[in-house]
Design a protein around this motif. Structure first.
Motif, short mmCIF file in Angstrom:
data_model
loop_
_atom_site.label_atom_id
_atom_site.label_comp_id
_atom_site.label_asym_id
_atom_site.label_seq_id
_atom_site.Cartn_x
_atom_site.Cartn_y
_atom_site.Cartn_z
N THR A 165 -12.58 -1.24 -3.90
CA THR A 165 -12.36 0.19 -3.07
C THR A 165 -13.73 1.00 -3.27
O THR A 165 -14.49 0.71 -4.55
CB THR A 165 -11.28 0.84 -3.50
OG1 THR A 165 -11.38 1.17 -5.11
CG2 THR A 165 -9.87 0.20 -3.35
N ILE A 196 -5.89 4.25 -2.41
CA ILE A 196 -5.95 2.79 -2.40
C ILE A 196 -6.49 2.05 -3.47
O ILE A 196 -7.53 2.44 -4.04
CB ILE A 196 -6.66 2.43 -1.02
CG1 ILE A 196 -6.08 3.19 0.25
CG2 ILE A 196 -6.70 1.03 -0.89
CD1 ILE A 196 -4.52 2.96 0.36
N HIS A 239 -3.53 -3.72 -3.15
CA HIS A 239 -2.84 -3.14 -2.07
C HIS A 239 -2.77 -3.91 -1.02
O HIS A 239 -3.78 -4.55 -0.50
CB HIS A 239 -3.15 -1.65 -1.73
CG HIS A 239 -2.62 -0.73 -2.69
ND1 HIS A 239 -3.21 0.62 -2.90
CD2 HIS A 239 -1.28 -0.63 -3.66
CE1 HIS A 239 -2.49 0.98 -3.89
NE2 HIS A 239 -1.37 0.51 -4.28
N ARG A 294 -9.81 3.23 4.63
CA ARG A 294 -8.90 3.87 3.68
C ARG A 294 -9.60 3.52 2.27
O ARG A 294 -10.13 2.41 1.98
CB ARG A 294 -7.57 3.57 3.65
CG ARG A 294 -7.06 3.96 4.93
CD ARG A 294 -6.73 5.56 4.79
NE ARG A 294 -6.20 6.42 6.02
CZ ARG A 294 -6.89 6.62 7.13
NH1 ARG A 294 -8.08 6.45 6.95
NH2 ARG A 294 -6.26 7.24 8.03
N ALA A 354 0.60 -1.21 0.07
CA ALA A 354 0.07 0.14 0.12
C ALA A 354 0.86 1.22 -0.19
O ALA A 354 1.95 1.23 0.29
CB ALA A 354 -1.04 0.08 1.29
#
Length: 401
Positions: free
Chosen positions: A374, A286, A290, A280, A252
């Motif tokens: 994400t 991100i 990661h 996050r 990351a």
């Protein structure tokens, strides 16, 4: 979604957090796993992460040692039956793929001849664990989900609906969208350092449905059911989102520290292959793939020596001592002129204060996780390794590079 625990100590955490990202030059060279083999034949059911763990102490360093064969059509892909070899070049470990006996994978298709993979390449991680989370929007960016159309009832007076059942949904007046997702709103995800800051709204995927008739209510048919459909479940247009499954494990971004916000499926102890939500997301740079190290620690613990718990000698306790009546956690702080009760016959009474003798547990590495989906402010991640039971609130930080 279970209630998030906030029993974590912030006093002195700045120094402890700094320790999470201290990197000493040349210390974190690629290290081989104990008993790393010189050769390994890939089998069906293997994952890249599992294979990397056979060779390396830190599997996420795979890209640093992998030497792909540029002569192959997919030089970075690994297939069942491939033999991997561990060698040394300039004192550094290198993993290569041996030439496959019988030449490349060739499938003869009349009237042409072309090379093709006769078996699927191995995935990076166990996709069956995260498959339900790859295409469903389990986190809403705002509270708009609660204002969406909702299930209001069922044609056959059922209390719940299942696969192939019909459902009534409020206010779908257009046939422009035929396919819908059914979601159940959950608890808001809030920042640990600011409970008033909402990072997203968790939603449980219930199923998919197809429009049969518009109206208020409209009629839909359940085409996929992960759980029973209930009155109040929200209905939104389905997204034609392609699942992202070709992950490249990598550290990351530096400084991207965070916390585990929640764990899916209603469990309390987090272990290997559990899915978690971290605080996050894409706005923190991100991306899927990661890798973070999970750190346990940071909680305030009682100092049992200073409080007297660990070395109590109960035979020597006297009725004249504080500990005889209140225990060793308390100490006498003086006398108060204020009576205990309005009709108290004593003008003064003793006051005792609970001992604050404590220490903050240092951070210790406890596992690794990899982000696979994400959103703007939160992400879904898979626990790849856990050396102890992890918990909601554990810290995450980039692994050393």
């Amino acid at each position: 979604m279970r209630t998030l625990s906030r029993s974590f100590v912030w006093v002195g955490l700045s120094g402890l957090l700094a320790a999470l990202v201290v990197v000493t030059p040349n210390v974190f060279a690629v290290e081989l796993a104990a008993g790393a083999p010189t050769t390994y034949t890939v089998r069906s059911g293997d994952t890249l992460w599992d294979i990397a763990g056979q060779f390396l102490r830190d599997p996420w360093r795979w890209s640093a040692v992998w030497r792909a064969n540029p002569d192959l059509a997919d030089p970075d892909r690994i297939y069942p039956g491939d033999t991997l070899m561990l060698t040394q070049i300039d004192g550094q470990p290198v993993i290569t793929r041996a030439e496959r006996r019988g030449g490349p994978r060739v499938v003869k298709l009349s009237p042409q001849v072309r090379s093709e993979a006769v078996s699927a390449p191995i995935p990076t991680i166990r996709l069956n664990v995260i498959a339900p989370f790859l295409t469903q929007p389990y986190v809403a960016e705002s509270n708009d989900l609660k204002r969406a159309s909702y299930v209001v009832g069922f044609p056959d007076e059922h209390l719940v609906a299942g696969l192939h059942d019909a459902i009534y949904v409020r206010k779908i007046r257009s046939e422009a969208v035929k396919h819908f997702q059914i979601l159940r709103p959950g608890e808001p995800l809030t920042a640990f350092d600011d409970p008033d800051q909402v990072l997203g709204h968790a939603a449980t995927f219930v199923g998919n449905a197809e429009l049969e008739r518009t109206g208020d209510p409209a009629r839909l048919r359940v085409t996929q059911a992960a759980r029973e459909v209930m009155i109040g479940d929200r209905v939104i247009p389905a997204k034609n989102e392609q699942p992202f499954v070709d992950f490249l494990p990598r550290p990351a971004p530096a400084g991207a520290r965070g916390r585990i916000l929640s764990v899916m499926n209603g469990i309390s102890q987090i272990g290997q292959y559990d899915v978690v939500i971290v605080d996050r997301g894409s706005r923190d740079r991100i991306e899927p793939g990661h890798v973070f190290t999970v750190f346990a620690g940071g909680q305030r613990e009682r100092d049992e020596v200073r409080t007297g718990i660990a070395d109590s000698d109960w035979l020597m306790d006297s009725p004249a001592s504080t500990s005889f009546w209140y225990g060793r956690e308390y100490s006498f702080t003086g006398w108060s002129d204020e009576p205990r009760t309005p009709d108290s016959s004593f003008a003064k009474h003793p006051e005792f204060q609970r001992s604050t003798a404590a220490y903050v547990k240092p951070f210790e590495p406890a596992g690794e996780l990899m982000v696979f989906k994400t959103f703007e402010r939160v992400s879904f991640a898979l626990i790849l390794r856990a050396t102890r039971a992890l918990q909601v609130g554990d810290w995450i930080a980039p692994p050393p590079v």
